[in-house]
Design a protein around this motif. Sequence first.
Motif, PDB file in Angstrom:
ATOM      1  N   ARG A 240       0.810  -1.216   0.000  1.00 21.30           N
ATOM      2  CA  ARG A 240       0.000   0.000   0.000  1.00 21.30           C
ATOM      3  C   ARG A 240       0.846   1.270   0.000  1.00 21.30           C
ATOM      4  O   ARG A 240       0.307   2.374  -0.067  1.00 21.30           O
ATOM      5  CB  ARG A 240      -0.956  -0.033   1.202  1.00 21.30           C
ATOM      6  CG  ARG A 240      -1.976  -1.176   1.143  1.00 21.30           C
ATOM      7  CD  ARG A 240      -2.974  -0.998   0.015  1.00 21.30           C
ATOM      8  NE  ARG A 240      -3.931   0.051   0.329  1.00 21.30           N
ATOM      9  CZ  ARG A 240      -5.083  -0.142   0.965  1.00 21.30           C
ATOM     10  NH1 ARG A 240      -5.431  -1.374   1.346  1.00 21.30           N
ATOM     11  NH2 ARG A 240      -5.894   0.860   1.210  1.00 21.30           N
ATOM     12  N   ASN A 241       2.168   1.095   0.101  1.00 25.76           N
ATOM     13  CA  ASN A 241       3.097   2.219   0.038  1.00 25.76           C
ATOM     14  C   ASN A 241       4.202   1.918  -0.973  1.00 25.76           C
ATOM     15  O   ASN A 241       5.394   2.123  -0.713  1.00 25.76           O
ATOM     16  CB  ASN A 241       3.701   2.489   1.422  1.00 25.76           C
ATOM     17  CG  ASN A 241       2.660   2.938   2.438  1.00 25.76           C
ATOM     18  OD1 ASN A 241       2.204   4.075   2.401  1.00 25.76           O
ATOM     19  ND2 ASN A 241       2.264   2.032   3.315  1.00 25.76           N
ATOM     20  N   ALA A 242       3.768   1.434  -2.128  1.00 25.40           N
ATOM     21  CA  ALA A 242       4.719   1.007  -3.155  1.00 25.40           C
ATOM     22  C   ALA A 242       5.641   2.138  -3.594  1.00 25.40           C
ATOM     23  O   ALA A 242       6.815   1.903  -3.915  1.00 25.40           O
ATOM     24  CB  ALA A 242       3.963   0.446  -4.361  1.00 25.40           C
ATOM     25  N   ASP A 243       5.154   3.385  -3.587  1.00 22.24           N
ATOM     26  CA  ASP A 243       5.978   4.508  -4.023  1.00 22.24           C
ATOM     27  C   ASP A 243       7.142   4.771  -3.084  1.00 22.24           C
ATOM     28  O   ASP A 243       8.140   5.397  -3.460  1.00 22.24           O
ATOM     29  CB  ASP A 243       5.123   5.773  -4.146  1.00 22.24           C
ATOM     30  CG  ASP A 243       4.428   6.143  -2.840  1.00 22.24           C
ATOM     31  OD1 ASP A 243       4.123   5.225  -2.052  1.00 22.24           O
ATOM     32  OD2 ASP A 243       4.179   7.340  -2.611  1.00 22.24           O
ATOM     33  N   VAL A 244       7.039   4.259  -1.858  1.00 23.56           N
ATOM     34  CA  VAL A 244       8.111   4.432  -0.873  1.00 23.56           C
ATOM     35  C   VAL A 244       9.108   3.289  -0.924  1.00 23.56           C
ATOM     36  O   VAL A 244      10.328   3.509  -0.860  1.00 23.56           O
ATOM     37  CB  VAL A 244       7.517   4.534   0.553  1.00 23.56           C
ATOM     38  CG1 VAL A 244       8.627   4.587   1.607  1.00 23.56           C
ATOM     39  CG2 VAL A 244       6.611   5.750   0.665  1.00 23.56           C
ATOM     40  N   TRP A 245       8.617   2.059  -1.093  1.00 17.72           N
ATOM     41  CA  TRP A 245       9.452   0.872  -0.892  1.00 17.72           C
ATOM     42  C   TRP A 245       9.874   0.150  -2.159  1.00 17.72           C
ATOM     43  O   TRP A 245      10.807  -0.654  -2.110  1.00 17.72           O
ATOM     44  CB  TRP A 245       8.726  -0.106   0.041  1.00 17.72           C
ATOM     45  CG  TRP A 245       8.527   0.468   1.398  1.00 17.72           C
ATOM     46  CD1 TRP A 245       7.364   0.929   1.939  1.00 17.72           C
ATOM     47  CD2 TRP A 245       9.534   0.716   2.377  1.00 17.72           C
ATOM     48  NE1 TRP A 245       7.564   1.426   3.185  1.00 17.72           N
ATOM     49  CE2 TRP A 245       8.896   1.308   3.498  1.00 17.72           C
ATOM     50  CE3 TRP A 245      10.909   0.484   2.428  1.00 17.72           C
ATOM     51  CZ2 TRP A 245       9.592   1.670   4.638  1.00 17.72           C
ATOM     52  CZ3 TRP A 245      11.608   0.847   3.575  1.00 17.72           C
ATOM     53  CH2 TRP A 245      10.955   1.437   4.664  1.00 17.72           C
ATOM     54  N   LEU A 246       9.245   0.382  -3.269  1.00 19.08           N
ATOM     55  CA  LEU A 246       9.581  -0.372  -4.475  1.00 19.08           C
ATOM     56  C   LEU A 246      10.421   0.450  -5.450  1.00 19.08           C
ATOM     57  O   LEU A 246      10.289   0.344  -6.665  1.00 19.08           O
ATOM     58  CB  LEU A 246       8.302  -0.881  -5.150  1.00 19.08           C
ATOM     59  CG  LEU A 246       7.420  -1.783  -4.277  1.00 19.08           C
ATOM     60  CD1 LEU A 246       6.279  -2.364  -5.082  1.00 19.08           C
ATOM     61  CD2 LEU A 246       8.236  -2.902  -3.622  1.00 19.08           C
ATOM     62  N   LEU A 247      11.330   1.246  -4.905  1.00 20.05           N
ATOM     63  CA  LEU A 247      12.244   2.051  -5.715  1.00 20.05           C
ATOM     64  C   LEU A 247      13.504   1.240  -6.026  1.00 20.05           C
ATOM     65  O   LEU A 247      14.019   0.516  -5.169  1.00 20.05           O
ATOM     66  CB  LEU A 247      12.628   3.329  -4.970  1.00 20.05           C
ATOM     67  CG  LEU A 247      11.457   4.238  -4.537  1.00 20.05           C
ATOM     68  CD1 LEU A 247      11.979   5.404  -3.705  1.00 20.05           C
ATOM     69  CD2 LEU A 247      10.700   4.738  -5.756  1.00 20.05           C
ATOM     70  N   ASP A 248      14.006   1.377  -7.228  1.00 21.47           N
ATOM     71  CA  ASP A 248      15.193   0.611  -7.635  1.00 21.47           C
ATOM     72  C   ASP A 248      16.426   0.957  -6.814  1.00 21.47           C
ATOM     73  O   ASP A 248      17.291   0.099  -6.591  1.00 21.47           O
ATOM     74  CB  ASP A 248      15.488   0.851  -9.122  1.00 21.47           C
ATOM     75  CG  ASP A 248      14.433   0.233 -10.028  1.00 21.47           C
ATOM     76  OD1 ASP A 248      13.747  -0.704  -9.568  1.00 21.47           O
ATOM     77  OD2 ASP A 248      14.290   0.684 -11.179  1.00 21.47           O
ATOM     78  N   ASP A 249      16.506   2.210  -6.344  1.00 16.59           N
ATOM     79  CA  ASP A 249      17.704   2.622  -5.609  1.00 16.59           C
ATOM     80  C   ASP A 249      17.548   2.505  -4.090  1.00 16.59           C
ATOM     81  O   ASP A 249      18.392   2.995  -3.335  1.00 16.59           O
ATOM     82  CB  ASP A 249      18.098   4.058  -5.991  1.00 16.59           C
ATOM     83  CG  ASP A 249      16.984   5.065  -5.684  1.00 16.59           C
ATOM     84  OD1 ASP A 249      15.875   4.624  -5.311  1.00 16.59           O
ATOM     85  OD2 ASP A 249      17.234   6.274  -5.810  1.00 16.59           O
TER      86      ASP A 249
END
Length: 374
Positions: free
Chosen positions: A317-326
């Motif tokens: 539900r917070n993919a924009d925070v945790w699913l970053l490549d870096d």
Amino acid sequence: MAKSLQDEIETARQTIRSESMSMSVGEIANLYRSEEIVIRPEFQRLFRWDVEQKSRLVESLLLGIPVPSVFVMQREDGIWEVIDGLQRLSTILEFMGELRDEATKEPIEPSILRGTQYLSNLEGASYEDGVDGAQTSLTPGQRLGLKRAKIDLKILLPESDDKAKFELFDRLNTGGSPLSAQEIRNAQLLMRDPSLYEWLEALRKDFNFQQTIAITERLYDEAYDMELVCRFFALIWSSDTDLKNIGNIDNYVSNKIFSTIGDKAFDRASEGKRFSAIFSHLQAALDDDAFKKFEGNRFVGGFSVSAFETITVGIARNADVWLLDDLEPATLRERVAHWWGNTTFRSGSKAGSNAASRLPKTLPEARDFFSTVK
């Protein structure tokens, strides 16, 4: 005008069309040999009776003791698919040397029985001579008697309502059944939407997912890894109102799977990528510590279902925070460790807590907690 009870009974009766017949074991074996009665490969993994259960069934047939009916579903092409009675039919066919692995079509080694309450001489017995490890075998007359034994078949006809088919399976396999909730759900998925089952099954095999869950062999045997995939999707698509009305978690997951993921508007490709990305990040950061308790500056113990529920939902539900490549793996590892210090989660994850009481509290808390990296 509201329907009466009798109206409801008559309407519901129209959803299932069936007929009954009695058939000999020999006739059933012939149908199986010619593939006119089939056991789907996915159903075959549910066949896990032990040798004592198998021996008691053969004993019943030899003694003429009635056994429960077998339920089959008649397809449009006339082929019968087993809905209920898999264990019984597989036991008989295995003992007779007829059972095959439906995935490979290779024959399965015939079983050897144990002595039973009334037939102690079944100890070490096979159906025919030549079975490795067998001490004796049935005589020609005994084999003929077994083949002539009758089994009642209930046949669900093609014109039955599709939903009625898996509802029937559910009712036949709950209450004292040896099948797990997920094994029953798998059968429901196969009967209602095989493509959905195949999609979930592909996600179950995801390497990173398997690396993080670290469950026991017994749980694997009961399809618990597939249960976790289903629970993941059911919970990330649950609103706070849904969570407050969970009731029985097994029923809730099944209903949510069919109503949400089974909907044509559901984007399987996108959701599959999100699933894979979440477990890729968890594996890189924590490997098999992902869902273990954090205590004393380290992860300890076995798999925690409450950790799985909250951590995966919090990240999803917070993919924009945790699913970053870096994103640094250490950042996620530290956040998961800190989650174990959350009082709401610690209270809800105690031994004996049930899903209906913990999830309305822990999931909203997890969504908020994982909204930041600190």
